[in-house]
Design a protein around this motif. Structure first.
Motif, PDB file in Angstrom:
ATOM      1  N   ARG A  66       0.824  -1.204   0.000  1.00  0.00           N
ATOM      2  CA  ARG A  66       0.000   0.000   0.000  1.00  0.00           C
ATOM      3  C   ARG A  66       0.862   1.259   0.000  1.00  0.00           C
ATOM      4  NH1 ARG A  66      -4.850   0.972   4.164  1.00  0.00           N
ATOM      5  NH2 ARG A  66      -5.315   3.129   3.662  1.00  0.00           N
ATOM      6  N   ALA A  90     -10.637   7.492  -6.043  1.00  0.00           N
ATOM      7  CA  ALA A  90     -11.337   6.645  -5.066  1.00  0.00           C
ATOM      8  C   ALA A  90     -11.806   5.343  -5.718  1.00  0.00           C
ATOM      9  CB  ALA A  90     -12.519   7.405  -4.464  1.00  0.00           C
ATOM     10  N   ARG A  93      -8.829   3.085  -6.018  1.00  0.00           N
ATOM     11  CA  ARG A  93      -8.451   2.505  -4.719  1.00  0.00           C
ATOM     12  C   ARG A  93      -9.485   1.507  -4.220  1.00  0.00           C
ATOM     13  NH1 ARG A  93      -6.749   8.182  -3.418  1.00  0.00           N
ATOM     14  NH2 ARG A  93      -4.475   8.203  -3.653  1.00  0.00           N
ATOM     15  N   ARG A  94     -10.758   1.729  -4.531  1.00  0.00           N
ATOM     16  CA  ARG A  94     -11.787   0.740  -4.163  1.00  0.00           C
ATOM     17  C   ARG A  94     -11.444  -0.615  -4.791  1.00  0.00           C
ATOM     18  NH1 ARG A  94     -16.373  -1.839  -6.335  1.00  0.00           N
ATOM     19  NH2 ARG A  94     -16.263  -0.808  -8.352  1.00  0.00           N
ATOM     20  N   GLU A  97      -8.337  -2.252  -3.300  1.00  0.00           N
ATOM     21  CA  GLU A  97      -8.674  -2.891  -2.019  1.00  0.00           C
ATOM     22  C   GLU A  97      -9.488  -4.163  -2.241  1.00  0.00           C
ATOM     23  OE1 GLU A  97     -10.494  -0.217   0.820  1.00  0.00           O
ATOM     24  OE2 GLU A  97     -10.240  -1.629   2.473  1.00  0.00           O
TER      25      GLU A  97
ATOM     26  N   LYS B  16     -12.248   3.903  12.176  1.00  0.00           N
ATOM     27  CA  LYS B  16     -11.140   4.710  11.661  1.00  0.00           C
ATOM     28  C   LYS B  16     -11.672   5.919  10.893  1.00  0.00           C
ATOM     29  CE  LYS B  16      -8.599   3.369   8.160  1.00  0.00           C
ATOM     30  NZ  LYS B  16      -7.602   2.707   7.271  1.00  0.00           N
ATOM     31  N   GLU B  50     -19.327  -4.425   2.330  1.00  0.00           N
ATOM     32  CA  GLU B  50     -18.596  -4.117   3.560  1.00  0.00           C
ATOM     33  C   GLU B  50     -18.712  -2.642   3.934  1.00  0.00           C
ATOM     34  OE1 GLU B  50     -14.697  -5.384   2.409  1.00  0.00           O
ATOM     35  OE2 GLU B  50     -15.245  -7.509   2.470  1.00  0.00           O
ATOM     36  N   ILE B  62     -18.022   7.027  -1.806  1.00  0.00           N
ATOM     37  CA  ILE B  62     -16.620   6.611  -1.673  1.00  0.00           C
ATOM     38  C   ILE B  62     -16.619   5.340  -0.837  1.00  0.00           C
ATOM     39  CG2 ILE B  62     -14.289   7.355  -1.091  1.00  0.00           C
ATOM     40  CD1 ILE B  62     -15.583   9.356  -2.926  1.00  0.00           C
ATOM     41  N   ILE B  63     -15.996   4.293  -1.390  1.00  0.00           N
ATOM     42  CA  ILE B  63     -16.158   2.943  -0.841  1.00  0.00           C
ATOM     43  C   ILE B  63     -14.860   2.379  -0.293  1.00  0.00           C
ATOM     44  CG2 ILE B  63     -16.673   0.554  -1.509  1.00  0.00           C
ATOM     45  CD1 ILE B  63     -18.654   1.793  -3.564  1.00  0.00           C
ATOM     46  N   GLY B  64     -14.930   1.937   0.966  1.00  0.00           N
ATOM     47  CA  GLY B  64     -13.793   1.227   1.543  1.00  0.00           C
ATOM     48  C   GLY B  64     -12.891   2.157   2.334  1.00  0.00           C
ATOM     49  N   ALA B  65     -12.344   1.627   3.440  1.00  0.00           N
ATOM     50  CA  ALA B  65     -11.549   2.450   4.350  1.00  0.00           C
ATOM     51  C   ALA B  65     -10.331   3.045   3.664  1.00  0.00           C
ATOM     52  CB  ALA B  65     -11.109   1.608   5.547  1.00  0.00           C
ATOM     53  N   ARG B  66      -9.715   2.275   2.800  1.00  0.00           N
ATOM     54  CA  ARG B  66      -8.505   2.764   2.152  1.00  0.00           C
ATOM     55  C   ARG B  66      -8.801   3.931   1.222  1.00  0.00           C
ATOM     56  NH1 ARG B  66      -4.324  -1.098  -0.901  1.00  0.00           N
ATOM     57  NH2 ARG B  66      -3.069   0.477  -1.920  1.00  0.00           N
ATOM     58  N   ALA B  67      -9.837   3.782   0.396  1.00  0.00           N
ATOM     59  CA  ALA B  67     -10.193   4.848  -0.535  1.00  0.00           C
ATOM     60  C   ALA B  67     -10.675   6.083   0.218  1.00  0.00           C
ATOM     61  CB  ALA B  67     -11.261   4.357  -1.517  1.00  0.00           C
ATOM     62  N   ASP B  69      -9.958   7.028   3.341  1.00  0.00           N
ATOM     63  CA  ASP B  69      -8.782   7.581   4.008  1.00  0.00           C
ATOM     64  C   ASP B  69      -8.036   8.566   3.100  1.00  0.00           C
ATOM     65  OD1 ASP B  69      -7.915   7.064   6.558  1.00  0.00           O
ATOM     66  OD2 ASP B  69      -6.608   5.400   6.032  1.00  0.00           O
ATOM     67  N   GLU B  70      -7.694   8.101   1.924  1.00  0.00           N
ATOM     68  CA  GLU B  70      -6.925   8.932   0.998  1.00  0.00           C
ATOM     69  C   GLU B  70      -7.803  10.061   0.453  1.00  0.00           C
ATOM     70  OE1 GLU B  70      -3.725   8.573   0.462  1.00  0.00           O
ATOM     71  OE2 GLU B  70      -3.319   6.578   1.266  1.00  0.00           O
ATOM     72  N   TYR B  71      -9.051   9.738   0.161  1.00  0.00           N
ATOM     73  CA  TYR B  71      -9.974  10.736  -0.390  1.00  0.00           C
ATOM     74  C   TYR B  71     -10.125  11.923   0.550  1.00  0.00           C
ATOM     75  CZ  TYR B  71     -14.534  12.858  -1.341  1.00  0.00           C
ATOM     76  OH  TYR B  71     -15.548  13.754  -1.564  1.00  0.00           O
ATOM     77  N   ASP B 100      -4.473  -2.230   9.718  1.00  0.00           N
ATOM     78  CA  ASP B 100      -5.607  -2.669   8.904  1.00  0.00           C
ATOM     79  C   ASP B 100      -5.468  -4.110   8.432  1.00  0.00           C
ATOM     80  OD1 ASP B 100      -6.768  -0.224   9.196  1.00  0.00           O
ATOM     81  OD2 ASP B 100      -6.527   0.417   7.125  1.00  0.00           O
TER      82      ASP B 100
END
Lengths: 223, 223
Positions: A66, A90, A93-94, A97, B16, B50, B62-67, B69-71, B100
């Motif tokens: 990552r 985004a 990154r979705r 992930e 988070k 999820e 915007i979907i998912g913790a990673r996306a 977070d950065e977004y 994570d």
């Protein structure tokens, strides 16, 4: 010192970074690491004990798929692998992930880890139950991938991106085992054929794990 | 429409994002989602099924913790949660991935998923073997966290960052079960006490899962 990437052949996260470096035309040397050996020198480099780890020519160490993924686009903005608009980024990154977490958990861990890592590491016997589950799960992922590929030029939209790299890296690790049912998923196959024929993919197709050669179609661009 | 965050109380990835939104002083509404119900409307929003999912006031998803977070740092650069220099950003992301992926797999899945999610969803009995492993693994993570906290002002360096948010989110989910052995890990405890007393943390400390109340010390700033 040249740039070095610590990797293991069938670790999808490391394959992803090999592809990203090649797409960005950044030269690097591969260093093979067997994470289960828990080499003290490697644990000093990365206390998580996992590949990939990138060591830059100036000695800077970037740890984890990552962090490396984002770092490469930040440090080397030429040939970007993620768009510039926040919503598009985004979506990339979705999907990254999706493959790094969901596909890895539902397919990679059950097939690559069971069949390849356990065999090479000598740590335990493959579980036939896990393998059956992985073979069932991969169908759902190939359907979703095909659904995206039918509607978009590349997985996350109009441009080739880290989403295509992540998906191809994970699938190529399973393909090395011969466990991707391409015949049943023509849309996913034609997307993969396009990605596989990119120059950045060549080094991956030349991989040959000692004692575990790939099936014939693995390196074939017309599979 | 106000900004909405689909979450589940004990899902660390969603905690988070609650913390990140609060740190960035972005108002939002919580929408409780029980992912195991696989609601068709939610699967349309996020085919991965999820949480977290963020729906912006303008309808952008915007979907998912990673996306997410950065977004959040890209779309709202004020009050940044990650530094500006590439190496520092890589260190933040290394630690975010540590929690994570590694902490979630070695601790969260074995404690929170077994004890809380299985109970609330009615999907299976907790495995006492998994719980024992989670209780053993958390010690190693607390040691590493304490080691970092002894050497740095915040986990990734001089500035509060997403690394502190990720670590605190994951630990708070386990702390809700009363399973963090704080007494044995004073350095980790004093770092957590600092993070826990930030205003952004307040809403998390007020959480009360119906039928599964938190232990007394959970909301106590002087635990």
């Amino acid at each position: 010192m040249p740039r070095q990437l610590y990797h293991f052949w069938t670790t999808a996260a490391a394959r992803k970074i090999r592809l990203a470096l090649a797409e960005k035309q950044l030269p690097f040397e591969l260093v093979l690491e067997r994470p289960w050996e828990r080499r003290p020198e490697f644990l000093t480099l990365n206390p998580a004990g996992e590949v990939p780890v990138l060591v830059e020519a100036d000695g800077r160490v970037i740890i984890g798929a990552r962090a490396i993924d984002e770092y490469l686009d930040e440090a080397y903005p030429d040939l970007p692998l993620i768009g510039s608009d926040p919503a598009g980024r985004a979506e990339v990154r979705r999907l990254v992930e999706w493959f790094d977490a969901k596909f890895q958990r539902e397919v990679g861990d059950l097939l690559v880890e069971e069949k390849m890592t356990k065999r090479l590491s000598g740590l335990g016997q493959p579980s036939s139950q896990a393998i059956r589950a992985g073979l069932a799960n991969i169908k759902i992922h190939l359907e979703y991938l095909g659904w995206l590929a039918d509607r978009r030029t590349y997985l996350a939209g109009d441009a080739f991106s880290r989403a295509d790299i992540a998906a191809a890296a994970h699938l190529s690790a399973v393909d090395y085992l011969g466990d991707v049912p391409w015949d049943d998923h023509p849309s996913a196959r034609s997307w993969y054929a396009r990605i596989k024929s990119r120059p950045a993919f060549r080094a991956l197709l030349a991989d040959h794990v000692p004692g575990a050669p790939p099936p014939k179609h693995y390196a074939d661009l017309d599979f």
